[in-house]
Design a protein around this motif. Structure first.
Motif: not given
Length: 257
Positions: A25-31, A33-37, A221-229
């Protein structure tokens, strides 16, 4: 932990059997999902003993031959439109053809369907409306949603006996979204006929999960499991990808409640 959050495409074999995961992916601090990884990778190591060497591969680099070969897992992350649709699709194709554990979330889900339609189902013009807004309506596989799912949270019903159900551990869950595009139902029967299963839907029957039963681990998944909790306890889908990567590398983690 030994996780390396760097941009890299080096496929050189390593003596260590620490599982290697390609974060495409095109890593960005504004996404978000990327910040969560990084948080999720730390949590996997601390909670489950699932230590991963993570390498971020920008989508233009993913278009290079063998960019994700040699990895133990590929995760195509959100953040579309990608800088290189070609790179995103190439990463998916390599993971699918080489049996590399694959997870695609949000845009990763959308592009997993595009790759399968083009390369397996004989639909070379299958298009994503965000990438190709001028595409003929009949070619649109990924189209604008009737209602945006940006910031939305909603239920997903999971098919009993599917990989998704085994991973999530339930036949119903509540998931978080951040997207404006989803699959157009007109082409889904063609994908089904060629082996793709749609194993998660919302309460209106709209597809939210896809998988390939013939593959060791291929889940989108269309949803983003990385954003859970709050990021301290990885979603079961994220943990399952780490487990699959460890299995491919021949190592094992531990489990903690």
């Amino acid at each position: 932990m030994t996780t390396q959050m760097t941009t890299a495409t080096d496929p050189t074999p390593r003596t260590s059997r620490t599982p290697r995961i390609a974060l495409v992916g095109d890593r960005s601090p504004h996404v978000r999902s990327h910040v969560r990884v990084p948080m999720l990778l730390d949590a996997l190591a601390e909670r489950d003993g699932l230590v991963l060497d993570a390498y971020w591969i920008e989508t233009p680099d993913a278009a290079e031959p063998d960019a994700v070969k040699g990895f133990d897992a590929v995760w195509l992350l959100p953040g579309s439109p990608y800088a290189s649709e070609e790179g995103a699709l190439a990463a998916i194709r390599t993971a699918r053809e080489d049996g590399i554990p694959f997870l695609g979330t949000c845009a990763g889900f959308q592009h997993a369907l595009i790759e399968y339609a083009r390369d397996v189902c004989g639909l070379p013009r299958a298009a994503h409306a965000e990438n190709d807004p001028a595409a003929d309506d009949g070619d649109l596989l990924i189209a604008p949603l009737a209602c945006s799912l940006v910031g939305h949270e909603g239920p997903v019903r999971v098919t009993p006996g599917s990989l998704a159900q085994r991973v999530i551990g339930a036949e119903r869950s509540t998931e978080r979204y951040h997207c404006n595009y989803g699959p157009d139902s007109r082409h889904l029967d063609t994908l089904r006929a060629h082996g793709m299963r749609f194993t998660g839907v919302d309460d209106d029957g709209q597809v939210r999960i896809a998988e390939l039963p013939a593959h060791p681990f291929f889940l989108a998944t269309l949803f983003q499991p990385e954003l859970a909790g709050d990021g301290t306890k990885p979603h079961p889908v994220v943990r399952a990808l780490a487990v699959a990567a460890a299995a491919r590398a021949g190592v094992h983690g531990r489990s903690r409640a």
